[in-house]
Scaffold this active site. Structure first.
Site, PDB file in Angstrom:
ATOM      1  N   ASP A  15      -8.389  -8.955   4.297  1.00  0.00           N
ATOM      2  CA  ASP A  15      -8.212  -7.933   5.044  1.00  0.00           C
ATOM      3  C   ASP A  15      -9.239  -7.701   6.583  1.00  0.00           C
ATOM      4  OD1 ASP A  15      -7.012  -5.592   6.474  1.00  0.00           O
ATOM      5  OD2 ASP A  15      -7.549  -4.316   4.831  1.00  0.00           O
TER       6      ASP A  15
ATOM      7  N   GLU B 190       0.863  -1.167  -0.106  1.00  0.00           N
ATOM      8  CA  GLU B 190      -0.050  -0.034   0.008  1.00  0.00           C
ATOM      9  C   GLU B 190       0.716   1.275  -0.046  1.00  0.00           C
ATOM     10  OE1 GLU B 190      -2.619  -0.676   3.480  1.00  0.00           O
ATOM     11  OE2 GLU B 190      -3.893  -1.744   2.098  1.00  0.00           O
TER      12      GLU B 190
ATOM     13  N   GLU C 210     -12.333  -2.118  12.129  1.00  0.00           N
ATOM     14  CA  GLU C 210     -12.505  -1.416  10.953  1.00  0.00           C
ATOM     15  C   GLU C 210     -13.685  -1.788   9.921  1.00  0.00           C
ATOM     16  OE1 GLU C 210      -8.875  -1.453   8.817  1.00  0.00           O
ATOM     17  OE2 GLU C 210      -9.612  -0.591   7.130  1.00  0.00           O
TER      18      GLU C 210
HETATM   19  C1  GCV Z   1      -2.396   0.735   8.263  1.00  0.00           C
HETATM   20  C2  GCV Z   1      -5.954  -1.928   5.696  1.00  0.00           C
HETATM   21  C3  GCV Z   1      -6.343  -0.673   6.337  1.00  0.00           C
HETATM   22  C4  GCV Z   1      -5.231   0.353   6.354  1.00  0.00           C
HETATM   23  C5  GCV Z   1      -4.077  -0.477   7.130  1.00  0.00           C
HETATM   24  C6  GCV Z   1      -3.662  -1.726   6.319  1.00  0.00           C
HETATM   25  C7  GCV Z   1      -2.543  -2.552   6.828  1.00  0.00           C
HETATM   26  O1  GCV Z   1      -5.794  -1.863   4.177  1.00  0.00           O
HETATM   27  O2  GCV Z   1      -7.605  -0.074   5.669  1.00  0.00           O
HETATM   28  O3  GCV Z   1      -5.765   1.331   7.185  1.00  0.00           O
HETATM   29  O4  GCV Z   1      -2.780   0.177   7.134  1.00  0.00           O
HETATM   30  O5  GCV Z   1      -4.798  -2.580   6.251  1.00  0.00           O
HETATM   31  O6  GCV Z   1      -2.964  -3.637   7.655  1.00  0.00           O
HETATM   32  O7  GCV Z   1      -1.425  -2.315   6.902  1.00  0.00           O
END
Ligand code: GCV
Length: 672
Positions: A359, A280, A387
């Site tokens: 996720d 990411e 989340e």
């Molecule tokens: C900290 C998901 C979340 C992100 C997070 C990522 C991760 O994509 O939406 O906010 O980033 O996981 O675990 O690194």
């Protein structure tokens, strides 16, 4: 360093360590004296915790004697004893002839035993005749905070950070209270900053911040907690001014060695680092054509002289996918990237693997990397920050989900093949392993926003300490410690907690498909929210059917599991209903094992889930007057929202599929 900043330390409650006075305790006599022969900062914390509990619960001052008890003495003996068959973090709590003994081979064990003793007191369980031995199931029992230095928290739903504010490290009353809470449930390691390391967070390993980090680590240390940081793989460039961060470049390697030497010598209790690389937008070894093993090992070598550990995340996938592409499968990426590297990582590297391949959805299969790398240390990552499970506005007690994950048989060995076995070190006889949770705390008065979300924080700690505890047992303990022993309160909250995850799953995305949420902030229903996006999270619904074909005829993901899991998931009819759409694309008229069609299942579960949200609110309402009015009211507000929002989920999902298919609900309920 901000030593005190009241607006960021809004005042707070003590969660499950809020003690209530008991006037008729039968075990009062033990709290006359504490005997301890040695001096040790962690044991001193144990003594002080026993004193606080005794004063607040029994109204009694405990006298400290720095010696062993004489024959016939009454009191509590904190007995550091390497001859006991108990490890340094395990404890034996027993009563013998008027003495309550808390024995361990280490100070941490004494601290955990003392908290166990306090817990018994809080739960009004008898101490006379007690005999409990507990060994921690996992070597590492960790919390990962996604806190940013400006005070915000990525995926935080309970206020701002209590570790950082305005680019500074915060040290205030909360720091110690947090350490007490964490230690009371057996947490022994904490990462204080977000895995997405940007801006000043890169400098947390530089001279500017080490003095502050040192102070915080000292506060943690006396509670048996090691402080870890997330690091930026590109730090040699961003911080060191080098032209590359290539892990095979000698200057880069030397830069890390020099930096680590400073960090570890300046912060004696420092644990190591958590790394999100090539994920990411975070830089990693792929930029230089290097493998994740080469990246992780470079850091591992730099921290090894100080006993440091590198925790390397396996959340690596292509987030620039084309939704038209049916072959690339995000679920495959963790295994594809890491399984071939088995045996290539140094001993002080631990791979941190999310519980599922996508996720943290409300339902996912267990990540296929578990059991796939016999020569590599592995750690389980779960998310108690909700989340995708209601963002701490919906109640969703996650421990039953974690229990299922831990109990999953990977078939990597004839015995000791579950996820719990692997991450505890039982399977391959390793020590660098354990469990971590993305934390759900913030500076809200109650720490977790939703009062009932504290059950997930408490529950994660207790479960990682003892994976044999049941979800009900843990919930019960938490309720008793938090709300007291009123039978109606205990029964009602227990029932709410135990029905909350199944209810949430029912009104959410159906049958394991996940992701029907609003993009970016991930809250509220949006069936096509991610359907035509770049994130690799699709449901592939059309007018005839829904689901992703991950069988051998599709993306082949199912074949990443060992037998017989691979064939179970690969075969449409054997695949469990709960994951049917994760693994297969099926017509809406396909009959599930339950005997219902996929579509009727969607309609039924959504109506049921919304009704269950209403039921949970009524159950909560029955407790008015039995628990503190503050907690009652603020939780009721969350239930009001949940009931409305669950109905929104139900109606949007059902209407979407009704409009797609034109097929009526068998029960003729209102669909829009
Ligand atoms: C900290 C998901 C979340 C992100 C997070 C990522 C991760 O994509 O939406 O906010 O980033 O996981 O675990 O690194």
């Amino acid at each position: 360093m901000k030593m005190e900043k009241t607006e960021n330390c809004k005042g707070f409650e003590n969660a499950w360590l809020s003690y209530r006075l008991q006037t008729d305790c039968k075990d009062m006599q033990y709290f006359a004296a504490v005997y301890v022969e040695c001096t040790d900062p962690v044991i001193d914390s144990a003594v002080s915790e026993l004193q606080i509990a005794s004063e607040q619960i029994l109204g009694r001052r405990v006298v400290l004697h720095r010696k062993a008890p004489v024959l016939g003495a009454v009191g509590i003996w904190l007995k550091l004893d390497i001859t006991e068959t108990i490890s340094k973090e395990g404890y034996h709590l027993y009563e013998k002839e008027g003495l309550l003994v808390i024995a361990s081979a280490g100070a941490q064990g004494i601290l955990y035993g003392s908290f166990a003793c306090i817990r018994q007191l809080q739960m009004t369980a008898p101490l006379q005749g007690i005999d409990i031995k507990e060994e921690p199931s996992n070597p590492l029992r960790m919390l990962n905070h996604w806190d940013n230095m400006d005070g915000s928290i990525e995926r935080g739903y309970s206020g701002n950070s209590f570790f950082f504010c305005d680019e500074e490290v915060l040290i205030n009353e909360r720091t110690k209270c947090y350490a007490r809470l964490a230690a009371s449930i057996g947490i022994n390691a904490v990462v204080i900053n977000n895995v997405n390391v940007r801006g000043n967070a890169t400098r947390l390993i530089a001279e500017d911040y080490t003095p502050q980090i040192k102070v915080m680590s000292e506060i943690f240390a006396v509670y048996g907690i090691r402080l870890f940081l997330s690091l930026n793989f590109a730090a040699p460039m961003e911080l060191g001014g080098l032209e590359t961060a290539d892990p095979l470049d000698e200057t880069v390697r030397q830069w890390w060695k020099d930096r680590m030497k400073k960090v570890f010598t300046q912060i004696p209790n420092f644990g190591g680092f958590l790394v999100k690389a090539d994920s990411e937008g975070r830089e990693g070894p792929f930029t230089y054509g290097r493998s994740h093993a080469e990246g992780a090992n470079m850091l591992a070598e730099a921290v090894a002289p100080y006993g440091g550990v590198i925790i390397w995340r396996c959340f690596v996938y292509n987030c620039q996918q084309d939704w038209r592409d049916y072959k690339t499968d995000r679920a495959r990426s963790g295994y594809d990237n890491f399984a071939p590297l088995d045996g290539k990582f140094l001993d002080n590297v631990i791979l941190q693997i999310k519980n599922g391949p996508m996720d943290f959805q409300v339902r996912e299969p267990v990540h296929p990397l578990f059991g796939a790398m016999p020569k590599t240390n592995q750690m389980l990552e779960v998310q108690i920050a909700q989340e995708y499970t209601g963002q701490q506005r919906h109640v969703c007690y996650l421990i039953p989900m974690f229990k299922e994950i831990l109990a999953f048989h990977t078939y990597c060995k004839e015995q000791n093949d579950t996820v719990a076995d692997i991450v505890s070190g039982r399977t391959w006889g390793n020590q660098n392993c354990g469990m971590t949770a993305v934390a759900n705390t913030g500076n809200d008065v109650n720490w977790t926003g939703h009062d009932l979300a504290a059950a997930n924080l408490y529950g994660f700690g207790r479960l990682s300490f003892n994976t044999n505890c049941s979800a009900e047992e843990i919930a019960r303990e938490w309720i008793l410690c938090t709300f007291g022993e009123d039978a109606e309160v205990v029964k009602t909250i227990l029932e709410i907690l135990m029905m909350s995850w199944p209810a949430y799953e029912k009104y959410n995305a159906p049958l394991g498909i996940g992701w029907m949420v609003n993009p970016n902030y991930h809250y509220g229903p949006s069936v096509d929210g991610y359907e035509y996006d770049r994130w690799g999270t699709y449901h592939r619904a059309d007018h005839q059917g829904i689901g992703v074909d991950r069988s051998s005829a599709g993306t082949g993901y199912a074949m990443q599991y060992r037998k017989p899991n691979a064939s179970m998931y690969n075969n449409l009819d054997c695949c469990p209903d709960a994951l049917k759409l994760f693994f297969h694309h099926v017509p809406y008229t396909y009959k599930l094992q339950s005997g219902k069609t996929v579509l009727q299942h969607i309609y039924d579960t959504h109506f049921e889930g919304a009704a269950e949200a209403g039921k949970m609110r009524s159950m909560w309402q029955s407790l008015q007057g039995k628990i503190s009015e503050d907690i009652y009211q603020r939780t009721l507000e969350r239930f009001d929202h949940q009931v409305w929002h669950a109905r929104e989920w139900c109606d949007q999902i059902n209407s979407y599929f009704y409009r797609k298919t034109g097929i009526e609900d068998e029960q003729g309920r209102k669909i829009y």
